[in-house]
Design a protein around this motif. Structure first.
Motif, mmCIF file in Angstrom:
data_model
loop_
_atom_site.group_PDB
_atom_site.id
_atom_site.type_symbol
_atom_site.label_atom_id
_atom_site.label_comp_id
_atom_site.label_asym_id
_atom_site.label_seq_id
_atom_site.Cartn_x
_atom_site.Cartn_y
_atom_site.Cartn_z
ATOM 1 N N SER A 55 0.820 -1.219 0.000
ATOM 2 C CA SER A 55 0.000 0.000 0.000
ATOM 3 C C SER A 55 0.851 1.265 0.000
ATOM 4 O O SER A 55 0.333 2.358 0.240
ATOM 5 C CB SER A 55 -0.933 0.007 1.216
ATOM 6 N N CYS A 56 2.149 1.139 -0.255
ATOM 7 C CA CYS A 56 3.053 2.290 -0.277
ATOM 8 C C CYS A 56 2.507 3.356 -1.226
ATOM 9 O O CYS A 56 2.217 3.068 -2.393
ATOM 10 C CB CYS A 56 4.437 1.853 -0.739
ATOM 11 N N PRO A 57 2.355 4.610 -0.773
ATOM 12 C CA PRO A 57 1.803 5.658 -1.634
ATOM 13 C C PRO A 57 2.707 6.028 -2.799
ATOM 14 O O PRO A 57 2.264 6.665 -3.758
ATOM 15 C CB PRO A 57 1.614 6.842 -0.677
ATOM 16 N N LEU A 58 3.984 5.627 -2.750
ATOM 17 C CA LEU A 58 4.889 5.883 -3.862
ATOM 18 C C LEU A 58 4.858 4.773 -4.906
ATOM 19 O O LEU A 58 5.575 4.842 -5.901
ATOM 20 C CB LEU A 58 6.323 6.033 -3.335
ATOM 21 N N ARG A 59 4.016 3.785 -4.684
ATOM 22 C CA ARG A 59 3.964 2.629 -5.594
ATOM 23 C C ARG A 59 3.709 3.077 -7.038
ATOM 24 O O ARG A 59 4.412 2.655 -7.960
ATOM 25 C CB ARG A 59 2.869 1.672 -5.130
ATOM 26 N N GLY A 60 2.704 3.911 -7.247
ATOM 27 C CA GLY A 60 2.371 4.337 -8.599
ATOM 28 C C GLY A 60 3.487 5.126 -9.247
ATOM 29 O O GLY A 60 3.818 4.916 -10.421
ATOM 30 N N ASP A 65 7.644 5.409 -13.276
ATOM 31 C CA ASP A 65 9.011 5.801 -13.663
ATOM 32 C C ASP A 65 9.776 4.616 -14.217
ATOM 33 O O ASP A 65 10.469 4.717 -15.239
ATOM 34 C CB ASP A 65 9.760 6.381 -12.458
ATOM 35 N N LEU A 66 9.661 3.465 -13.555
ATOM 36 C CA LEU A 66 10.391 2.277 -14.003
ATOM 37 C C LEU A 66 9.907 1.832 -15.374
ATOM 38 O O LEU A 66 10.721 1.521 -16.259
ATOM 39 C CB LEU A 66 10.216 1.144 -12.984
ATOM 40 N N ARG A 67 8.606 1.800 -15.565
ATOM 41 C CA ARG A 67 8.063 1.378 -16.859
ATOM 42 C C ARG A 67 8.546 2.305 -17.980
ATOM 43 O O ARG A 67 8.935 1.856 -19.073
ATOM 44 C CB ARG A 67 6.529 1.366 -16.800
ATOM 45 N N ILE A 83 4.448 -6.412 -8.294
ATOM 46 C CA ILE A 83 4.732 -5.836 -6.985
ATOM 47 C C ILE A 83 4.639 -6.920 -5.910
ATOM 48 O O ILE A 83 3.700 -7.716 -5.898
ATOM 49 C CB ILE A 83 3.755 -4.698 -6.648
ATOM 50 N N SER A 84 5.628 -6.934 -5.026
ATOM 51 C CA SER A 84 5.606 -7.866 -3.885
ATOM 52 C C SER A 84 6.054 -7.114 -2.631
ATOM 53 O O SER A 84 6.358 -5.923 -2.681
ATOM 54 C CB SER A 84 6.526 -9.064 -4.147
ATOM 55 N N THR A 85 6.090 -7.829 -1.516
ATOM 56 C CA THR A 85 6.513 -7.236 -0.247
ATOM 57 C C THR A 85 7.912 -7.718 0.105
ATOM 58 O O THR A 85 8.253 -8.884 -0.107
ATOM 59 C CB THR A 85 5.547 -7.628 0.884
ATOM 60 N N MET A 86 8.743 -6.822 0.635
ATOM 61 C CA MET A 86 10.119 -7.169 0.996
ATOM 62 C C MET A 86 10.163 -8.233 2.082
ATOM 63 O O MET A 86 9.333 -8.234 2.999
ATOM 64 C CB MET A 86 10.861 -5.927 1.506
ATOM 65 N N CYS A 372 5.478 4.113 3.177
ATOM 66 C CA CYS A 372 6.421 3.098 3.625
ATOM 67 C C CYS A 372 7.745 3.701 4.090
ATOM 68 O O CYS A 372 8.121 3.555 5.241
ATOM 69 C CB CYS A 372 6.660 2.095 2.497
ATOM 70 N N SER A 373 8.459 4.393 3.211
ATOM 71 C CA SER A 373 9.766 4.931 3.571
ATOM 72 C C SER A 373 9.656 6.060 4.579
ATOM 73 O O SER A 373 10.467 6.180 5.488
ATOM 74 C CB SER A 373 10.494 5.435 2.308
ATOM 75 N N THR A 374 8.641 6.915 4.420
ATOM 76 C CA THR A 374 8.488 8.039 5.340
ATOM 77 C C THR A 374 8.253 7.543 6.751
ATOM 78 O O THR A 374 8.789 8.085 7.715
ATOM 79 C CB THR A 374 7.289 8.904 4.932
ATOM 80 N N ARG A 375 7.435 6.516 6.908
ATOM 81 C CA ARG A 375 7.161 5.975 8.235
ATOM 82 C C ARG A 375 8.439 5.401 8.836
ATOM 83 O O ARG A 375 8.722 5.541 10.018
ATOM 84 C CB ARG A 375 6.089 4.891 8.126
ATOM 85 N N MET A 376 9.232 4.764 7.984
ATOM 86 C CA MET A 376 10.490 4.184 8.446
ATOM 87 C C MET A 376 11.454 5.267 8.907
ATOM 88 O O MET A 376 12.064 5.179 9.974
ATOM 89 C CB MET A 376 11.117 3.367 7.302
ATOM 90 N N VAL A 377 11.586 6.343 8.102
ATOM 91 C CA VAL A 377 12.498 7.426 8.456
ATOM 92 C C VAL A 377 12.021 8.131 9.721
ATOM 93 O O VAL A 377 12.818 8.518 10.575
ATOM 94 C CB VAL A 377 12.649 8.427 7.285
#
Length: 386
Positions: A55-60, A65-67, A83-86, A372-377
């Protein structure tokens, strides 16, 4: 039958290194987020991306960008992203990287959810500062709180854009905990907090003759000592080129994203491509290209391409990023207010309202702190006592 692809898995991984997680300022390959890439003889690419949460908001943003970058490879016909989970080991590695990122970023008062966007160009004369100022006004008119940092230390022009003549930056607080208060301009329900070298000098026509270290320190003070708390976006008006200020920004604010401004001239686009290359080498996400002074509309149904055509498209295609918008050449009316920003014509305001809508909605939208990353930081910040 489609021709055999000429792209290799190794070359696709190299292309994927241009996809940046804007929160951590690192590419998704080094972060361990891109777990595998395969390519068939028919040019069908399959890439697997692992996120800390699906559900990471940066997923899209990351998948788009990758595509887009993988599709640039020769012979690639289609790109599918799974998409998978780490797993725990990958999350631990990402946590270590995030910890280092937090230690670098936390010297500022810029909120983690704030989008930092550098408006840059390869050369002067493309209207970069005008674009920055009018975009800031259009974003503030949407009810947002915008920070505007004039990082063009030698050639500051933002105060003149807003007709700011006598304002001076002031510091408050104690000797150990002090901050600089930016100049605040209200626009509708929003506001713009402005910081510029022009608010520190008594002679705005005098030359500032500083070398690299002094330039970098000025940018550092503007980032670290100014009270940027509560802003939604920080727009940074960059000096032309890829010199000391650009390199300092990549080091001091690694989650900066870059918008490149050019004109329809293909010569200007070639110079601007160097700014895109510098952003990539500094691990900064490229948002897209704005083609300024694209055409002149005389108002009688005829369009004139005064500076040629094709520069924006060429630059965007070469960098593998979107062409966000073409802005018309419309001289602002400054007869009454003396300000480019407040004296702009209706057509100019409408163009920049459209540009603000595209950036805030499609190209660099605000992200939730539940990401995801913001919560971690944020968790790391608490552990570090920041």
């Amino acid at each position: 039958m489609s021709p055999r692809s000429t792209a290799s898995v190794e070359s696709l991984f190299e292309l994927a290194k241009t996809v940046i997680d804007p929160e951590l300022g690192q590419n998704i390959v080094d972060l361990g987020m891109l777990t595998s890439i395969t390519i068939s003889d028919a040019g069908e690419v399959n890439a697997r991306v692992a996120l800390t949460t699906v559900s990471c908001p940066l997923r899209g943003q990351i998948t788009d960008d990758l595509r887009r970058h993988l599709a640039r490879a020769p012979g690639v016909e289609s790109v599918e992203i799974e998409i998978s989970t780490m797993d725990p080991a990958a999350k631990a590695n990402l946590m270590a990287i995030a910890r280092k990122s937090a230690q670098v970023q936390d010297n500022t008062s810029i909120p983690l959810q704030t989008k930092i966007i550098a408006i840059a160009s390869g050369k002067g004369g493309v209207g970069k500062s005008t674009v920055t100022a009018l975009l800031a006004r259009a974003m503030a008119a949407r009810g947002l709180k915008i920070g505007l940092l004039d990082a063009d230390i030698w050639g500051f022009s933002i105060p003149a854009m807003f007709d700011i003549k006598d304002a001076r930056l002031e510091a408050s607080g104690t000797s150990s905990t002090w901050s600089i208060s930016p100049y605040i301009a209200k626009f509708g329900e929003g506001e713009i907090r402005i910081v510029s070298m022009g608010m520190l000098t008594d002679n705005d026509e005098g030359a500032i003759m500083w070398r690299g270290l002094m330039l970098s320190r000025a940018v550092q003070h503007f980032l670290e000592d100014v009270d940027w708390s509560g802003i939604d976006y920080l727009l940074i008006d960059m000096p032309p080129g890829t010199g000391d200020v650009a390199m300092a920004l990549a080091r001091l604010a690694p989650r900066t994203e870059v918008v490149v401004v050019t004109t329809p001239s293909t010569a200007a686009a070639k110079v601007a491509s160097r700014m895109g290359d510098m952003a990539r080498k500094g691990h900064l996400r490229l948002v897209g290209v704005i083609e300024n002074m694209s055409y002149f509309d005389c108002g009688h149904g005829e369009i004139f391409n005064l500076f040629g055509t094709g520069g924006g498209e060429e630059l965007a295609a070469g960098l593998g990023i979107p062409l966000i918008m073409k802005l018309p050449l419309t001289p602002p009316n400054r007869a009454e207010s003396g300000s480019i920003v407040t004296g702009s014509t209706t057509s100019v305001s409408e163009s920049f309202a459209d540009l603000a809508e595209r950036i805030c909605t499609d190209y660099a939208p605000l992200i939730s702190m539940t990401g995801c990353s913001t919560r971690m930081v944020s968790a790391i910040e608490e552990l570090l006592g920041k």
